[in-house]
Design an enzyme around this catalytic site. Sequence first.
Site, short mmCIF file in Angstrom:
data_model
loop_
_atom_site.label_atom_id
_atom_site.label_comp_id
_atom_site.label_asym_id
_atom_site.label_seq_id
_atom_site.Cartn_x
_atom_site.Cartn_y
_atom_site.Cartn_z
N TYR A 52 0.78 -1.31 -0.04
CA TYR A 52 -0.08 0.05 -0.04
C TYR A 52 0.92 1.22 -0.01
O TYR A 52 1.98 1.22 0.85
CB TYR A 52 -0.88 0.06 1.16
CG TYR A 52 -1.63 1.39 1.39
CD1 TYR A 52 -2.91 1.68 0.47
CD2 TYR A 52 -1.25 2.32 2.24
CE1 TYR A 52 -3.63 2.89 0.46
CE2 TYR A 52 -2.12 3.50 2.35
CZ TYR A 52 -3.13 3.63 1.55
OH TYR A 52 -3.61 4.91 1.56
N HIS A 82 -3.06 16.44 -2.14
CA HIS A 82 -3.52 16.23 -0.57
C HIS A 82 -3.39 17.59 -0.26
O HIS A 82 -3.94 17.90 0.94
CB HIS A 82 -2.89 15.04 -0.03
CG HIS A 82 -3.26 13.78 -0.25
ND1 HIS A 82 -3.53 13.26 -1.50
CD2 HIS A 82 -3.54 12.55 0.50
CE1 HIS A 82 -3.94 12.23 -1.40
NE2 HIS A 82 -4.13 11.64 -0.05
N ASN A 195 0.99 10.73 6.25
CA ASN A 195 0.35 9.98 7.17
C ASN A 195 0.62 9.99 8.51
O ASN A 195 1.64 9.48 8.97
CB ASN A 195 0.36 8.68 6.77
CG ASN A 195 -1.09 8.07 6.09
OD1 ASN A 195 -1.92 8.37 6.49
ND2 ASN A 195 -1.09 7.22 5.00
N TYR A 280 -19.65 29.96 46.57
CA TYR A 280 -19.27 28.88 45.69
C TYR A 280 -18.00 29.31 44.80
O TYR A 280 -16.67 28.61 44.60
CB TYR A 280 -19.98 28.03 44.85
CG TYR A 280 -20.92 27.46 45.23
CD1 TYR A 280 -21.17 27.06 46.68
CD2 TYR A 280 -21.80 26.64 44.70
CE1 TYR A 280 -21.93 26.49 47.33
CE2 TYR A 280 -23.04 25.89 45.22
CZ TYR A 280 -23.04 25.77 46.77
OH TYR A 280 -23.83 24.97 47.18
N ARG A 283 -15.25 29.65 47.62
CA ARG A 283 -15.09 28.58 48.31
C ARG A 283 -14.81 27.21 47.62
O ARG A 283 -13.92 26.44 48.08
CB ARG A 283 -16.23 28.18 49.21
CG ARG A 283 -16.32 27.18 50.30
CD ARG A 283 -17.42 26.99 51.27
NE ARG A 283 -18.33 27.62 50.86
CZ ARG A 283 -19.66 27.41 50.77
NH1 ARG A 283 -20.16 25.98 51.13
NH2 ARG A 283 -20.87 27.99 50.35
N PHE A 329 -2.54 6.18 12.60
CA PHE A 329 -2.61 7.47 12.35
C PHE A 329 -3.98 8.14 12.88
O PHE A 329 -4.31 9.21 12.60
CB PHE A 329 -2.61 7.70 10.69
CG PHE A 329 -3.52 6.79 9.98
CD1 PHE A 329 -5.06 7.01 10.02
CD2 PHE A 329 -3.11 5.75 9.18
CE1 PHE A 329 -5.71 5.89 9.33
CE2 PHE A 329 -3.85 4.85 8.66
CZ PHE A 329 -5.23 4.92 8.59
N GLU A 415 -12.47 5.05 4.13
CA GLU A 415 -12.02 5.76 5.26
C GLU A 415 -13.45 6.45 6.03
O GLU A 415 -13.83 7.43 6.07
CB GLU A 415 -11.01 6.87 5.10
CG GLU A 415 -9.79 6.34 4.35
CD GLU A 415 -8.89 7.73 3.95
OE1 GLU A 415 -8.95 8.70 4.03
OE2 GLU A 415 -7.71 7.10 3.30
#
Length: 509
Positions: A52, A82, A195, A280, A283, A329, A415
Amino acid sequence: MVVLGPRPLTVEEVVAVARHRDRVEVDEGVAAAMAPARAVVERAVVEERTVYGVTTGFGALAHTRIAPADAERVQQAVVQSHAAGMGEPVEAEVVRAMQLLRARTLAAGASGARPELVAATAALLNAGVTPAVPEAGSLGASGDLAPLAHSALVLTGGGWALDENGRAVDASPHLAAAGLEPVRLTAKEGLALLNGTEGMLAHLCLALADLGVLLPTADVACAMSVEALLATDASFAARIHALRPHPGQAASASNLRRLLAGSPIVASHRDSEHAVQDAYSIRCAPQVHGAARDVVGFVRQVTATELASVTDNPVVFAEDGAVVSTGNFHGQPLAYAADAAAMALVGLGAIAERRIDRLMDPTRSEGLPPFLAPEAGVNSGFMLAHYTAAALVNRLRAHAAPSSVDSISTSGGQEDHVSMGWNACRALRRAVADLARVIAIEAVCAAEAVELRGIEPGAATRAAIGALRAEIPRMEVDRFLAPDLAAAERLVMGGDVLRAAESVSGTLQ
């Protein structure tokens, strides 16, 4: 100087290079560490094995064979295609951290890349050539593909770099001016640059550095408000917090005790009827501040693990020549951590805003003038500073809307589950900035209120007020307030207020 090699980096080293621009040196053992995995990749190409991203396409194109003659061309192509982000450029320090972290992953020797890529990335960092990475594009699975692609493209002589004004411009002249030659990618190397989770991890490292300052500074601002509101320190006693031993709670209570030690203001009303029980927001400050600390502690653990990880795909095991597709990844651990941190910061900002509100209100401030205004009515004092704090808390709540609960299937269903961790980390970065602003507003208002009391504060809080007064004078009459708030933000985020308090209290937790 930070030495880059197979070992994990620390948060401090990442910040040193990313933010302070320390130089990077490549360890002399990197080439030998990377050589075995590189040899496996080169054999796979020669033998035409199905691997791959080496002899196949990417994502849903994983079943498309790539001829050995195209093994290099496809790597350049994947980087270009990409690099498809959009929006404003990400901050330079984030990109620099991302570059450093990706180079460290390659240097670990499980990616099958050549050491030339590590050396070229170090050279880019040392030359100050920073890729322009658009903010939108990563899904946080298959790693931070688009951001890393924009970064990688500059290594090859393409893409955009940031100019001196932070604008995206053609990168090639910047490389030429720095005397850097473009890198020609070979088999596996384009994918090896893309990646990984380094974009998300870069954000977490920088967020942890900032929160290391902001968490104790929140205690400093709170201590100032305790004095300003004539509150008691009784609820911060160690034996109380020993009954509920959450580590963050104990740390915050300890900080408050040290910051208020010997405070004449606190001593002046220790036996007063009004101090039986505080609101609050006073405290319960150690419980709220401490819970946020514990969440940040979880983020530290996740970050430390990721800094010691290899998140490439596929990874190369040189001992048996295996090249294995992985899911390392996937950014889910980082996405959850970022979302959890953003949610925790809401509580810190919200409780600080409640203390600011009490400082503004004469019915609850034990005699302070309305809005801390000199000649209230003619002057509005800090009324609108409180408005700004309230608006920032609203934004903090928006930043805390979790990205990690979402997933959108992509790449033709290959994906089909993603983390959205990059978006979570971008939201965390904005949350950290807004929290700093809320803390700054509390510090400014509390300093004014303490001085209006006319009673000496504790030595530690007096030092913190002094750090503010170095740039921000008292409000004798209404004036343009935005520059004061901007200065307070800078003094808080830069650690000046914290360092001043610690000069008396010692290092706070």
